[in-house]
Design an enzyme around this catalytic site. Structure first.
Site, PDB file in Angstrom:
ATOM      1  N   SER A 143       0.743  -1.235   0.105  1.00  0.00           N
ATOM      2  CA  SER A 143       0.089   0.074   0.076  1.00  0.00           C
ATOM      3  C   SER A 143       0.828   1.329   0.092  1.00  0.00           C
ATOM      4  O   SER A 143       2.094   1.342   0.463  1.00  0.00           O
ATOM      5  CB  SER A 143      -0.832  -0.198   1.128  1.00  0.00           C
ATOM      6  OG  SER A 143      -1.541   1.321   1.600  1.00  0.00           O
ATOM      7  N   TYR A 157      -1.504  -0.506  10.000  1.00  0.00           N
ATOM      8  CA  TYR A 157      -2.122  -0.933   8.811  1.00  0.00           C
ATOM      9  C   TYR A 157      -0.510  -0.555   7.802  1.00  0.00           C
ATOM     10  O   TYR A 157       0.133  -1.341   7.189  1.00  0.00           O
ATOM     11  CB  TYR A 157      -2.970  -0.396   8.282  1.00  0.00           C
ATOM     12  CG  TYR A 157      -3.412  -0.570   6.713  1.00  0.00           C
ATOM     13  CD1 TYR A 157      -4.203  -1.541   6.293  1.00  0.00           C
ATOM     14  CD2 TYR A 157      -3.043   0.220   5.766  1.00  0.00           C
ATOM     15  CE1 TYR A 157      -4.134  -1.981   5.023  1.00  0.00           C
ATOM     16  CE2 TYR A 157      -3.219   0.074   4.297  1.00  0.00           C
ATOM     17  CZ  TYR A 157      -3.731  -1.066   3.742  1.00  0.00           C
ATOM     18  OH  TYR A 157      -4.014  -1.181   2.719  1.00  0.00           O
TER      19      TYR A 157
HETATM   20  P1  NAP Z   1     -11.553  -5.536   0.126  1.00  0.00           P
HETATM   21  O1  NAP Z   1     -12.446  -4.985  -0.849  1.00  0.00           O
HETATM   22  O2  NAP Z   1     -11.789  -5.292   1.590  1.00  0.00           O
HETATM   23  O3  NAP Z   1     -11.136  -7.049   0.110  1.00  0.00           O
HETATM   24  C1  NAP Z   1     -10.474  -7.640   0.914  1.00  0.00           C
HETATM   25  C2  NAP Z   1     -10.457  -9.242   0.527  1.00  0.00           C
HETATM   26  O4  NAP Z   1      -9.443  -9.941   1.475  1.00  0.00           O
HETATM   27  C3  NAP Z   1     -11.482  -9.937   0.519  1.00  0.00           C
HETATM   28  O5  NAP Z   1     -11.688 -11.153  -0.340  1.00  0.00           O
HETATM   29  C4  NAP Z   1     -11.605 -10.565   1.969  1.00  0.00           C
HETATM   30  O6  NAP Z   1     -12.383 -11.899   2.215  1.00  0.00           O
HETATM   31  C5  NAP Z   1     -10.127 -11.012   2.229  1.00  0.00           C
HETATM   32  N1  NAP Z   1      -9.509 -11.205   3.531  1.00  0.00           N
HETATM   33  C6  NAP Z   1      -9.488 -10.370   4.378  1.00  0.00           C
HETATM   34  N2  NAP Z   1      -9.151 -10.947   5.671  1.00  0.00           N
HETATM   35  C7  NAP Z   1      -8.664 -12.288   5.115  1.00  0.00           C
HETATM   36  C8  NAP Z   1      -7.936 -13.360   5.558  1.00  0.00           C
HETATM   37  N3  NAP Z   1      -7.675 -13.160   7.063  1.00  0.00           N
HETATM   38  N4  NAP Z   1      -7.837 -14.639   4.993  1.00  0.00           N
HETATM   39  C9  NAP Z   1      -8.290 -14.577   3.690  1.00  0.00           C
HETATM   40  N5  NAP Z   1      -8.898 -13.712   3.107  1.00  0.00           N
HETATM   41  C10 NAP Z   1      -8.975 -12.218   3.960  1.00  0.00           C
HETATM   42  O7  NAP Z   1      -9.950  -4.955  -0.061  1.00  0.00           O
HETATM   43  P2  NAP Z   1      -9.261  -4.335  -1.205  1.00  0.00           P
HETATM   44  O8  NAP Z   1      -9.279  -2.868  -1.287  1.00  0.00           O
HETATM   45  O9  NAP Z   1      -9.418  -5.122  -2.522  1.00  0.00           O
HETATM   46  O10 NAP Z   1      -7.943  -4.663  -0.769  1.00  0.00           O
HETATM   47  C11 NAP Z   1      -7.037  -5.642  -1.257  1.00  0.00           C
HETATM   48  C12 NAP Z   1      -5.618  -5.475  -0.870  1.00  0.00           C
HETATM   49  O11 NAP Z   1      -5.137  -4.087  -1.397  1.00  0.00           O
HETATM   50  C13 NAP Z   1      -5.455  -5.467   0.562  1.00  0.00           C
HETATM   51  O12 NAP Z   1      -3.749  -5.983   1.001  1.00  0.00           O
HETATM   52  C14 NAP Z   1      -5.486  -3.899   0.810  1.00  0.00           C
HETATM   53  O13 NAP Z   1      -4.523  -3.832   2.046  1.00  0.00           O
HETATM   54  C15 NAP Z   1      -4.684  -3.371  -0.304  1.00  0.00           C
HETATM   55  N6  NAP Z   1      -4.818  -1.989  -0.563  1.00  0.00           N
HETATM   56  C16 NAP Z   1      -6.140  -1.432  -1.059  1.00  0.00           C
HETATM   57  C17 NAP Z   1      -6.071   0.000  -0.997  1.00  0.00           C
HETATM   58  C18 NAP Z   1      -7.494   0.446  -1.410  1.00  0.00           C
HETATM   59  O14 NAP Z   1      -7.548   1.775  -1.418  1.00  0.00           O
HETATM   60  N7  NAP Z   1      -8.630  -0.331  -1.923  1.00  0.00           N
HETATM   61  C19 NAP Z   1      -5.013   0.451  -1.171  1.00  0.00           C
HETATM   62  C20 NAP Z   1      -3.789  -0.006  -0.788  1.00  0.00           C
HETATM   63  C21 NAP Z   1      -3.868  -1.155  -0.598  1.00  0.00           C
HETATM   64  P3  NAP Z   1     -13.748 -11.849   2.467  1.00  0.00           P
HETATM   65  O15 NAP Z   1     -14.802 -11.254   1.234  1.00  0.00           O
HETATM   66  O16 NAP Z   1     -14.211 -13.199   2.803  1.00  0.00           O
HETATM   67  O17 NAP Z   1     -13.933 -10.702   3.821  1.00  0.00           O
END
Ligand code: NAP
Length: 248
Positions: A143, A157
């Protein structure tokens, strides 16, 4: 022949976008989720309707047993795993460090850092040429918080993602001669559910004007960069983490 790819957290957001784009690119995708089984099955159904191969597995990345089983099931379904997208991550509500409890700190580290370690370790054990594997590629989802620090919001985080960046560099060097590339991406403000689960559904939209490009990014824009790092097009890249952040 299709190659097997594990995508953690593939039920929603960036992981779901990766699963769809990877399947289009010819990967057989084993996607994991923590609790959103219906959403994960919907991603699998989309991929299969489009002629691709996919399977969803309930698997907590913070559980060593679950992670081993995830890779076993992926290999059973699709053959040797050649790719891993270490994407699963969580974000807790914004608060200052002095108000972060130990439980929250440990939960963030367990999913974001320990989960990344466990999945990377399992991938390396199976991919390493010295262990009889045929090599592969790993992409860790970090991130921009890792370099911005997230003061007043999510230092827990940010610290977990900073550690993921260090893991990417160290592991890349450790396994480069074993046929495995390890890279990362640092998404900026991406339009997904993670902001709602962090207690502020409008966060990305609200902060969009502060991004040099003046907008949030999409999950597909992150997925496309990840797919490039996984692909043979990036064959001489290892140990790098690319910012996907509109200049943030
Ligand atoms: P999201 O929409 O909240 O989706 C998170 C995903 O991770 C979901 O599939 C969730 O499963 C899964 N998950 C959470 N905890 C888990 C665990 N303990 N074991 C297995 N699966 C787990 O998040 P996103 O925005 O797509 O983020 C994806 C990645 O990008 C993350 O690493 C996040 O830190 C990173 N990121 C995101 C952003 C942003 O702005 N969105 C920015 C920087 C980095 P469930 O659906 O079953 O809950």
């Amino acid at each position: 022949m299709a190659r097997a790819l594990v995508v953690t957290g593939g039920s929603r957001g960036i992981g779901a976008a990766c699963a769809r784009v990877a399947a289009q690119a010819g990967w057989s995708v084993c996607l994991s989720y923590r609790s959103a089984g219906a959403a994960a099955e919907a991603v699998v159904a989309d991929i299969q309707r489009a002629g691709g191969q996919a399977k969803a597995v309930a698997s907590d990345v913070a559980s060593e047993r679950d992670v081993v089983e995830l890779f076993d099931l992926a290999e059973e379904a699709f053959g040797p795993v050649a790719g891993l997208i270490n994407n699963a991550g969580i974000l807790a509500p914004a608060t200052r460090l002095r108000d972060i409890g130990l439980d929250r700190w440990q939960a963030t580290m367990a999913t974001n850092l320990t989960g990344t370690f466990l999945c990377a370790r399992e991938a390396v054990r199976r991919m390493a040429v010295s262990a009889g594997g045929t090599g592969g590629a790993i992409v860790n989802v970090s991130s921009m918080a890792a370099v911005l620090g997230a003061p007043g919001e999510f230092i827990d985080y940010a610290a977990s993602k900073g550690a993921v960046d260090a893991l990417t560099i160290g592991l890349a060097k450790e396994v480069a001669a074993d046929g495995i590339r390890v890279n990362g991406v640092r998404p900026g403000l991406i339009d997904t559910d993670i902001h709602a689960s962090g207690g502020d559904p409008l966060r990305a939209e609200r902060l969009a004007p502060s991004v040099p490009m003046q907008r949030t990014g999409s999950a597909d824009e992150v997925a496309n960069a990840i797919m490039w790092l996984l692909s043979a097009e990036a064959s001489y890249c290892t140990g790098i983490t690319i910012n996907i952040s509109g200049g943030r």
